[in-house]
Design a protein around this motif. Structure first.
Motif, PDB file in Angstrom:
ATOM      1  N   ILE A 142      -3.180   5.348   8.336  1.00  0.00           N
ATOM      2  CA  ILE A 142      -3.650   6.180   7.228  1.00  0.00           C
ATOM      3  C   ILE A 142      -4.907   5.559   6.623  1.00  0.00           C
ATOM      4  O   ILE A 142      -4.914   4.384   6.244  1.00  0.00           O
ATOM      5  CB  ILE A 142      -2.575   6.312   6.135  1.00  0.00           C
ATOM      6  CG1 ILE A 142      -1.315   6.991   6.692  1.00  0.00           C
ATOM      7  CG2 ILE A 142      -3.115   7.095   4.935  1.00  0.00           C
ATOM      8  CD1 ILE A 142      -0.173   7.090   5.685  1.00  0.00           C
ATOM      9  N   THR A 143      -5.971   6.350   6.541  1.00  0.00           N
ATOM     10  CA  THR A 143      -7.168   5.947   5.807  1.00  0.00           C
ATOM     11  C   THR A 143      -7.462   7.013   4.756  1.00  0.00           C
ATOM     12  O   THR A 143      -6.947   8.131   4.833  1.00  0.00           O
ATOM     13  CB  THR A 143      -8.390   5.778   6.735  1.00  0.00           C
ATOM     14  OG1 THR A 143      -8.829   7.071   7.180  1.00  0.00           O
ATOM     15  CG2 THR A 143      -8.051   4.917   7.939  1.00  0.00           C
ATOM     16  N   GLU A 144      -8.312   6.665   3.808  1.00  0.00           N
ATOM     17  CA  GLU A 144      -8.560   7.584   2.699  1.00  0.00           C
ATOM     18  C   GLU A 144     -10.005   8.050   2.625  1.00  0.00           C
ATOM     19  O   GLU A 144     -10.417   8.650   1.637  1.00  0.00           O
ATOM     20  CB  GLU A 144      -8.110   6.935   1.389  1.00  0.00           C
ATOM     21  CG  GLU A 144      -6.587   6.752   1.373  1.00  0.00           C
ATOM     22  CD  GLU A 144      -6.060   6.092   0.121  1.00  0.00           C
ATOM     23  OE1 GLU A 144      -6.792   5.266  -0.455  1.00  0.00           O
ATOM     24  OE2 GLU A 144      -4.926   6.403  -0.278  1.00  0.00           O
ATOM     25  N   SER A 145     -10.784   7.779   3.684  1.00  0.00           N
ATOM     26  CA  SER A 145     -12.133   8.342   3.769  1.00  0.00           C
ATOM     27  C   SER A 145     -12.441   8.617   5.235  1.00  0.00           C
ATOM     28  O   SER A 145     -11.957   7.909   6.133  1.00  0.00           O
ATOM     29  CB  SER A 145     -13.185   7.404   3.178  1.00  0.00           C
ATOM     30  OG  SER A 145     -13.478   6.339   4.062  1.00  0.00           O
ATOM     31  N   CYS A 147      -5.315  15.676  -2.790  1.00  0.00           N
ATOM     32  CA  CYS A 147      -5.359  14.472  -1.956  1.00  0.00           C
ATOM     33  C   CYS A 147      -5.986  14.783  -0.601  1.00  0.00           C
ATOM     34  O   CYS A 147      -5.807  15.874  -0.058  1.00  0.00           O
ATOM     35  CB  CYS A 147      -3.945  13.921  -1.768  1.00  0.00           C
ATOM     36  SG  CYS A 147      -3.868  12.404  -0.792  1.00  0.00           S
ATOM     37  N   LYS A 148      -6.717  13.797  -0.057  1.00  0.00           N
ATOM     38  CA  LYS A 148      -7.245  13.879   1.300  1.00  0.00           C
ATOM     39  C   LYS A 148      -6.907  12.583   2.023  1.00  0.00           C
ATOM     40  O   LYS A 148      -7.109  11.498   1.485  1.00  0.00           O
ATOM     41  CB  LYS A 148      -8.764  14.070   1.296  1.00  0.00           C
ATOM     42  CG  LYS A 148      -9.246  15.419   0.816  1.00  0.00           C
ATOM     43  CD  LYS A 148     -10.757  15.528   0.954  1.00  0.00           C
ATOM     44  CE  LYS A 148     -11.257  16.892   0.510  1.00  0.00           C
ATOM     45  NZ  LYS A 148     -12.730  17.013   0.670  1.00  0.00           N
ATOM     46  N   GLN A 149      -6.391  12.708   3.228  1.00  0.00           N
ATOM     47  CA  GLN A 149      -6.161  11.545   4.076  1.00  0.00           C
ATOM     48  C   GLN A 149      -6.703  11.819   5.477  1.00  0.00           C
ATOM     49  O   GLN A 149      -6.672  12.960   5.956  1.00  0.00           O
ATOM     50  CB  GLN A 149      -4.667  11.213   4.170  1.00  0.00           C
ATOM     51  CG  GLN A 149      -4.084  10.642   2.895  1.00  0.00           C
ATOM     52  CD  GLN A 149      -2.640  10.191   3.064  1.00  0.00           C
ATOM     53  OE1 GLN A 149      -1.894  10.704   3.894  1.00  0.00           O
ATOM     54  NE2 GLN A 149      -2.240   9.219   2.254  1.00  0.00           N
ATOM     55  N   GLN A 199       0.827  -1.212   0.000  1.00  0.00           N
ATOM     56  CA  GLN A 199       0.000   0.000   0.000  1.00  0.00           C
ATOM     57  C   GLN A 199       0.865   1.268   0.000  1.00  0.00           C
ATOM     58  O   GLN A 199       0.551   2.271   0.647  1.00  0.00           O
ATOM     59  CB  GLN A 199      -0.940   0.024   1.214  1.00  0.00           C
ATOM     60  CG  GLN A 199      -1.890  -1.160   1.300  1.00  0.00           C
ATOM     61  CD  GLN A 199      -2.823  -1.066   2.495  1.00  0.00           C
ATOM     62  OE1 GLN A 199      -3.382  -0.015   2.771  1.00  0.00           O
ATOM     63  NE2 GLN A 199      -2.990  -2.173   3.206  1.00  0.00           N
ATOM     64  N   LYS A 202      -0.129   5.097  -0.233  1.00  0.00           N
ATOM     65  CA  LYS A 202      -0.546   5.900   0.922  1.00  0.00           C
ATOM     66  C   LYS A 202       0.642   6.670   1.491  1.00  0.00           C
ATOM     67  O   LYS A 202       0.527   7.840   1.870  1.00  0.00           O
ATOM     68  CB  LYS A 202      -1.176   5.009   1.991  1.00  0.00           C
ATOM     69  CG  LYS A 202      -2.511   4.417   1.577  1.00  0.00           C
ATOM     70  CD  LYS A 202      -3.128   3.582   2.687  1.00  0.00           C
ATOM     71  CE  LYS A 202      -4.496   3.056   2.259  1.00  0.00           C
ATOM     72  NZ  LYS A 202      -5.118   2.193   3.289  1.00  0.00           N
ATOM     73  N   ASN A 261       1.530   9.571  -0.944  1.00  0.00           N
ATOM     74  CA  ASN A 261       0.644  10.729  -0.803  1.00  0.00           C
ATOM     75  C   ASN A 261       0.948  11.507   0.474  1.00  0.00           C
ATOM     76  O   ASN A 261       0.954  12.745   0.478  1.00  0.00           O
ATOM     77  CB  ASN A 261      -0.820  10.281  -0.802  1.00  0.00           C
ATOM     78  CG  ASN A 261      -1.291   9.840  -2.173  1.00  0.00           C
ATOM     79  OD1 ASN A 261      -0.747  10.256  -3.187  1.00  0.00           O
ATOM     80  ND2 ASN A 261      -2.304   8.987  -2.211  1.00  0.00           N
ATOM     81  N   TYR A 262       1.217  10.779   1.561  1.00  0.00           N
ATOM     82  CA  TYR A 262       1.553  11.440   2.826  1.00  0.00           C
ATOM     83  C   TYR A 262       2.846  12.240   2.680  1.00  0.00           C
ATOM     84  O   TYR A 262       2.940  13.388   3.138  1.00  0.00           O
ATOM     85  CB  TYR A 262       1.695  10.393   3.928  1.00  0.00           C
ATOM     86  CG  TYR A 262       1.966  10.972   5.298  1.00  0.00           C
ATOM     87  CD1 TYR A 262       0.916  11.368   6.118  1.00  0.00           C
ATOM     88  CD2 TYR A 262       3.264  11.123   5.773  1.00  0.00           C
ATOM     89  CE1 TYR A 262       1.152  11.901   7.377  1.00  0.00           C
ATOM     90  CE2 TYR A 262       3.513  11.657   7.024  1.00  0.00           C
ATOM     91  CZ  TYR A 262       2.454  12.043   7.822  1.00  0.00           C
ATOM     92  OH  TYR A 262       2.702  12.575   9.066  1.00  0.00           O
ATOM     93  N   ASN A 278      -6.333  14.797  10.159  1.00  0.00           N
ATOM     94  CA  ASN A 278      -6.401  14.708   8.704  1.00  0.00           C
ATOM     95  C   ASN A 278      -5.338  15.589   8.085  1.00  0.00           C
ATOM     96  O   ASN A 278      -4.708  16.407   8.761  1.00  0.00           O
ATOM     97  CB  ASN A 278      -7.793  15.104   8.190  1.00  0.00           C
ATOM     98  CG  ASN A 278      -8.173  16.527   8.561  1.00  0.00           C
ATOM     99  OD1 ASN A 278      -7.479  17.484   8.224  1.00  0.00           O
ATOM    100  ND2 ASN A 278      -9.281  16.683   9.274  1.00  0.00           N
TER     101      ASN A 278
END
Length: 288
Positions: free
Chosen positions: A161-164, A194-196, A125, A128, A131-132, A188
């Motif tokens: 880390i989650t994406e929603s 991007c949103k995490q 993964q 993730k 993106n972070y 968050n």
């Protein structure tokens, strides 16, 4: 003695001090530099969920010398003028760290483990982590399994880390009773692309609010003489403890509900700078 009501300014970074491009605007820089140069008795503290080494570039961009609170309260460092020494640090107990590793491995979750100047993650993964890193500037070292990490790593914080937001909320509800002896915090990080959403693990009793209060006690500043700025759930404790807690206009509803004031301005409208100009009666032409 400073003549102002507020002797300490505590600033969250992401979504508050930083705009959506993850930058400090010129207006914000001008206001903070003026405040520190003309009113040096006012303490400026950057209080972030980030690791301190990821806070220092923002401090540099602001052109000021600040004390730093990182890891959502897990570590506090003094100003450069005071030697940038460790004021306090609060690590996750080693036995519970093993339990965290087991949970994320068993449930195929992605965990950031914070070391000295680096973030540890696993090779699966990996998008993730990418993106972070893009949003925060974090540097990673990857392992095949979290159990490969050395026990003496002694991290102040880990985060999943989650994406929603829905996934994050479900996970937080599940984990809270399992890790009731730790502090679990929702946070968050957003950019334009991007949103995490994160579930953070901290030592029991650690949050931004309690750490800022401890800092105030060490500086003999009553918390009633602190103004704090934030936008997200991990800022709520700090906003509640402060004499004046200000949530920027882009903040979420929960944070707005626990603030003393909701700014008319967002982080993309120089909300921090505009509120400070009003609070400290600074020259209005600092904001162009």
């Amino acid at each position: 003695m400073v003549s102002f009501q507020y002797r300490l300014v505590a600033l969250d970074l992401d979504g508050t001090l930083l705009n959506s491009d993850k930058k400090v605007s010129e207006n914000t820089k001008n206001v903070l530099m003026y405040l520190q140069q003309h009113h040096p008795d006012v303490e400026i503290v950057l209080a972030s969920g980030r690791a301190p080494y990821l806070v220092i570039p923002t401090e540099t961009d602001c052109g000021v010398d600040c004390s730093l609170i990182g890891y959502n309260g897990g570590l506090c460092l003094s100003k450069k003028a005071e030697g940038r020494t460790t004021i306090f640090e609060k690590a996750i107990p080693a036995d519970r760290l093993i339990d965290i590793y087991k949970y994320v491995e068993d449930n195929n979750l992605y965990l950031n483990v914070y070391g000295d100047g680096i973030v540890y993650g696993v090779k699966r993964q990996i998008e993730k982590a990418n993106n972070y890193s893009t949003m925060t500037g974090a540097k990673y070292s990857f392992v095949d399994s979290y159990f490969e990490l050395k026990p003496e790593l002694n991290p102040m914080k880990c985060l999943i880390i989650t994406e929603s937001e829905e996934e994050c909320d479900r996970l937080l509800e599940t984990l809270t009773p399992i890790f009731s002896d730790l502090s679990l915090v929702k946070s968050n990080c957003f950019s334009k692309t991007c949103k995490q959403y994160y579930v953070e693990f901290l030592k029991n009793g650690v949050n931004k609010g309690l750490s800022v209060r401890e800092f105030c006690n060490l500086k003999s500043i009553p918390v009633e003489q602190m103004v704090a700025f934030g936008d997200a759930e991990n800022d709520i404790d700090m906003l509640k403890i402060a004499g004046l807690g200000i949530c920027l206009g882009n903040g979420n509803d929960a944070t707005k509900a626990h603030s003393d004031k909701v700014s008319s301005y967002t982080n993309d409208q120089d909300g921090v700078a505009r509120e400070l100009v009003e609070l400290y009666n600074l020259p209005k032409d600092l904001i162009k």
